[in-house]
Design an enzyme around this catalytic site. Structure first.
Site, PDB file in Angstrom:
ATOM      1  CG  ASP A   1      -2.095  -0.657   0.968  1.00 50.07           C
ATOM      2  OD1 ASP A   1      -2.547  -0.994  -0.044  1.00 50.07           O
ATOM      3  OD2 ASP A   1      -2.755  -1.292   1.970  1.00 50.07           O
TER       4      ASP A   1
HETATM    5  C1  GLC Z   1      -1.567  -3.708   5.541  1.00 46.05           C
HETATM    6  C2  GLC Z   1      -2.675  -3.709   4.499  1.00 46.05           C
HETATM    7  C3  GLC Z   1      -2.385  -4.778   3.548  1.00 46.05           C
HETATM    8  C4  GLC Z   1      -1.122  -4.327   2.817  1.00 46.05           C
HETATM    9  C5  GLC Z   1       0.085  -4.287   3.599  1.00 46.05           C
HETATM   10  C6  GLC Z   1       1.277  -3.951   2.949  1.00 46.05           C
HETATM   11  O1  GLC Z   1      -1.184  -4.788   6.255  1.00 46.05           O
HETATM   12  O2  GLC Z   1      -3.666  -4.335   5.412  1.00 46.05           O
HETATM   13  O3  GLC Z   1      -3.424  -4.743   2.514  1.00 46.05           O
HETATM   14  O4  GLC Z   1      -1.096  -5.360   1.845  1.00 46.05           O
HETATM   15  O5  GLC Z   1      -0.136  -3.571   4.852  1.00 46.05           O
HETATM   16  O6  GLC Z   1       1.398  -2.313   2.481  1.00 46.05           O
HETATM   17  C1  GLC Z   2      -0.419   2.479   5.995  1.00 44.95           C
HETATM   18  C2  GLC Z   2       0.243   1.453   6.618  1.00 44.95           C
HETATM   19  C3  GLC Z   2      -0.005   0.037   5.575  1.00 44.95           C
HETATM   20  C4  GLC Z   2      -1.340  -0.072   5.368  1.00 44.95           C
HETATM   21  C5  GLC Z   2      -2.085   1.083   4.753  1.00 44.95           C
HETATM   22  C6  GLC Z   2      -3.753   0.986   4.892  1.00 44.95           C
HETATM   23  O1  GLC Z   2       0.017   2.916   4.627  1.00 44.95           O
HETATM   24  O2  GLC Z   2       1.638   1.684   6.324  1.00 44.95           O
HETATM   25  O3  GLC Z   2       0.536  -1.057   6.025  1.00 44.95           O
HETATM   26  O4  GLC Z   2      -1.656  -1.146   4.337  1.00 44.95           O
HETATM   27  O5  GLC Z   2      -2.052   2.437   5.529  1.00 44.95           O
HETATM   28  O6  GLC Z   2      -4.411   2.193   4.365  1.00 44.95           O
END
Ligand code: GLC
Ligand code: GLC
Length: 811
Positions: free
Chosen positions: A483
């Protein structure tokens, strides 16, 4: 240093020191009503949705940490204490918190007076039951006051935290005998209320926080408790609470039990009131009648244990390594249920108001859960698919209460659709229920616009085909699994969302990770087509997959590892050409799981690079070298300090991808080594450093570039749970559901001499014994099924109810 120990027989973690390095929590409830509870009785309850139906109030990031919860207080001649140590923090002569499967038991003793509270949410019940056991272990008569306490939340947890000009005037309660009803907003549009009761006459009550606590006290010293006297307050606005006061006498050796119930009730609109402003209490009374005696609680407790016996019996391993057994047999599977229920919504790091159910997350959570309650997995797949768009794209999240897509972070996370193929494929492999593909499922929750689930899955596949970039790699969209790799958003404004700000025209950035995913889950799609006799459909899909493989060969390989992506300017991300972020873990895991490079040595090379550059004492970091400054064209990833979160933290979720990749490359020792490094029970001894619960995975452990490598954060709600269970149960221990049976293929460390797995599958039981006399990692000489030699490694589907002996001889 440890703060407790595992009790495997009772499937509990027993905390014996209340000052854990962070609140160590448990979840109560596994259907509709839920509570989060810490080892010192902090936490809150909600019905279905932690934001929209929050029953009790909780203040996140409070000082001191974890203040507020389901508290009991004892006042014996002015000496005040709580069985869970907090909130009073009077030193206890003994303390214990047993977190078990769906319940917690917190016990404290002071001057030979013992108070034990069992907190649980019975099966099929919309409430939390608390059984308080008070025992006089001394040889003198004891007289003391017991106070209960919960603080109501005014339902919408976000409003509750913010809209005080309104909230302080809306609070309403009713009191009847020992039951306190919380009915804020019931007079208008709500048709639900909550109640808190005890199965005994009370000596006093409070429903107004200020009257009970006092304006200038904390929960540690409420006025009423300190004085040993309820105020019998009635809340009008401000902050309604519920507290009972019971005067208790105990003879030497005597024990008394009380049953408290915190319940949630919905009433049909036409039956809401029985008099002017008087709420209809009949449904509550029914619920209360169910838990009148401690024996009622015992029965519910036994039922819950039986429920978990059954769930956990589907997959059990027997291995000389005790930590492995408890991880696989108990805690990892338990955590899979929790992540299935909550996605990323409510934990001690997720406030319950931020995120609903993630499209990507929930599909992945399902692969660790589907063997437990397949019917619920089926329903979940349909729910998720119902939020999908006609073009195959998806909302990133949906709200559990309404099951509708939620536009908060929009759509166009271009990996999202493909995860639906994974969950559907795994569901069918577990159950053989092909009918799910014929299920008619809406697009964007519009019941007038439906198509079969198969069609949805197909659109997931073609969403990638229809969204290719300049190199013919998949467009990344807002982001893929990571993300925080925001290649189409150049954000220079504080507070702006990294994911939803789209200011780069065209969005041409591409993802090698999604390419790997497309090959892997595209192949699953092809097999679904073939099973349905759709051969030309399968052929066409296969063509797209072959093309994608070629593109990855041409544009996705960096020489020693797989490239991660192409940025907005067409430059490589995750390449040796870069100064920082030369290598990323995700594309190594996904491409190799897809089989790319397994034949020609590239997979081995990539895995060696992972070992050399990403592995460290505590696990595999996400990227290396870490980003040391904010790089606008990469986005949020570079906003995190080195070694944390997506910037070179050990993002545990993708470690199992590398474990699986190592098993596919035949390297059981490496797979196991990676597994052990992040598997919670193996970290119990370093609880001081690790900080989070030693019985569940955390999303992230600080990586080698961090200030404090090895320190974990964000425990419980992480895709790590399902992926690690998937990796250990299916790829290392090697018992994997397939369409036509159970596929056996262990890839283990060479020094394992053997182990047993008991697996229930499609109604039959398989007692599998794996023997490894020659000390190999992989390779099967013989499989005997009920004494008969089997051709190949697929155990056929055996008769329902049958128990089958399977001997696997490796060599
Ligand atoms: C968080 C989110 C997941 C994403 C991950 C890596 O765990 O819930 O959807 O893949 O971060 O950014
Ligand atoms: C933030 C976190 C990531 C997560 C995301 C969800 O970017 O670092 O882990 O997946 O929020 O919106």
């Amino acid at each position: 240093m440890k703060y407790g120990h595992f009790d495997d027989k009772n499937r509990e973690y027993v905390i014996t020191n209340p000052r854990t390095p962070y609140p160590w929590i448990n979840y109560l409830g596994c259907e509709e009503f839920f509570s989060i509870i810490t080892n010192t009785a902090g936490g809150y309850s909600f019905y279905k949705d932690a934001r929209l139906r929050r029953l009790t109030r909780y203040r996140y990031n409070n000082v001191p940490v974890d203040d507020g919860g389901k508290y009991f207080y004892i006042n014996e001649n002015g000496k005040v204490w709580s069985p869970g140590w907090k909130p009073v923090k009077t030193e206890l002569d003994s303390y214990e918190c047993r977190h078990g499967m769906g319940y917690s038991i917190i016990k404290g003793e002071v001057d030979q007076l013992e108070a034990e509270v069992l907190y649980m949410v019975p099966l099929g019940y919309r409430g939390e039951v608390q059984r308080v056991k008070l025992t006089n272990n001394s040889d003198r008569k004891r007289s003391f006051s017991l106070f209960s306490f919960v603080e109501w939340c005014l339902w919408d947890a976000l409003e509750d935290n913010t809209n005080f000009q309104r909230n302080f005037s809306t609070g309403q309660v009713e009191i009847v005998d020992s039951t306190i009803y919380h009915k804020t907003e019931y007079r208008e549009r709500r048709d639900h209320y909550a109640f808190y009761t005890v199965n005994s006459k009370v000596d006093g009550l409070d429903t107004d926080r200020e009257a009970f606590v006092g304006l200038y006290n904390g929960f540690d010293a409420p006025d009423a408790v300190m004085e040993g006297k309820s105020r019998n307050s009635h809340a009008y606005g401000w902050s309604p609470i519920a507290s009972h006061h019971l005067q208790i006498d105990l003879e030497p050796g005597e024990e008394k039990q009380l049953v408290f119930v915190l319940g949630y009730v919905e009433v049909p609109v036409k039956d809401k009131f029985v008099g002017p402003q008087v709420i209809n209490k009949a449904p509550a009374e029914e619920m209360i009648a169910q838990f009148q005696t401690p024996a009622d609680v015992d029965q519910a407790f036994d039922d819950l244990a039986a429920f978990w016996d059954k769930l956990l019996s589907v997959y059990q391993v027997e291995h000389p390594d005790e930590e492995l057994n408890r991880a696989v047999n108990i805690w990892n599977q338990y955590q899979c249920m929790v992540t299935f229920n909550f996605s990323r919504s409510a934990s001690f790091f997720e406030s319950g108001i931020g995120r609903g159910m993630g499209f990507r997350d929930s599909n992945q959570d399902l692969i660790g859960f589907v063997h437990q309650v397949p019917e619920r997995a089926r329903e979940r797949i349909i729910d998720i698919a119902s939020t999908q768009f006609e073009d195959g794209g998806a909302y990133h999240q949906y709200q559990p209460l309404t099951k509708k897509g939620n536009d908060a972070v929009g759509s166009n996370f271009n990996d999202d659709p493909l995860w639906l193929i994974l969950s559907t494929d795994e569901y069918i492999k577990e159950t053989g229920d092909w009918s799910i593909l014929d299920e008619m499922v809406p697009f964007d929750n519009d019941e007038s616009n439906t198509a079969s689930l198969f069609e949805h899955v197909k659109r997931s596949f073609y969403h990638v085909v229809n969204n290719l970039g300049p190199h013919k790699l998949p467009l990344i969209g807002r982001a893929d699994w990571n993300d925080c790799l925001n290649l189409n958003c150049f954000s220079d404004t504080p507070g702006e969302s990294f994911q939803t700000t789209e200011n780069m025209e065209g969005g041409v950035a591409e993802s090698v990770f999604i390419a790997g995913m497309f090959v892997l889950y595209g192949d699953a799609f092809v097999k679904l087509c073939q099973q349905r006799g759709l051969n030309s459909e399968a052929e066409e899909a296969r063509g797209h997959i072959e093309a994608m493989k070629n593109v990855v060969d041409q544009h996705g390989w960096d020489g020693e590892w797989f490239i991660r992506a192409y940025d907005h300017f067409g430059e490589k991300v995750g390449s040796d050409e870069q100064e920082e972020g030369k290598i990323f873990v995700e594309s190594q895991g996904m491409c190799i799981m897809a089989g790319i490079g397994l034949e020609d040595g590239r997979a081995r090379k990539a895995l060696d690079s992972v070992k050399e550059r990403l592995d460290c004492e505590y696990g595999i970091v996400l990227n290396n070298p870490a980003f040391t400054s904010y790089i606008m064209k990469y986005g949020e990833i570079s906003s995190y300090p080195e070694g944390y979160k997506e910037n070179a933290g050990i993002f545990c979720h993708n470690n199992p991808w590398i474990m699986i990749a190592e098993t596919l490359a035949g390297n059981g020792d490496a797979a196991w080594d990676y597994f052990r490094k992040i598997c919670p029970p193996y970290l119990e001894e370093i609880s001081d450093l690790h900080k989070t619960e030693p019985y569940v995975y955390s999303q992230m452990i600080a990586g080698k570039d961090a200030q404090k490598p090895g320190e974990a954060k964000n425990s419980w709600l992480t895709g790590t749970a399902s992926w690690n269970f998937y990796a250990i149960s299916q790829y290392i221990l090697g018992v994997r559901p397939d369409f036509e049976g159970l596929r056996i293929n262990p890839v283990i460390p060479k020094d394992w001499s053997g182990y047993k797995v008991s697996r229930k599958f499609r109604g039959a039981t398989y007692q599998i014994e794996v023997k490894n006399p020659e000390g190999v990692s992989t390779g099967i000489k013989d499989i005997l099924l009920n004494g008969k030699k089997l051709e190949g490694n697929l155990l056929p589907i055996c008769e329902e109810g049958s128990v089958n002996e399977v001997e696997v001889l490796m060599g």
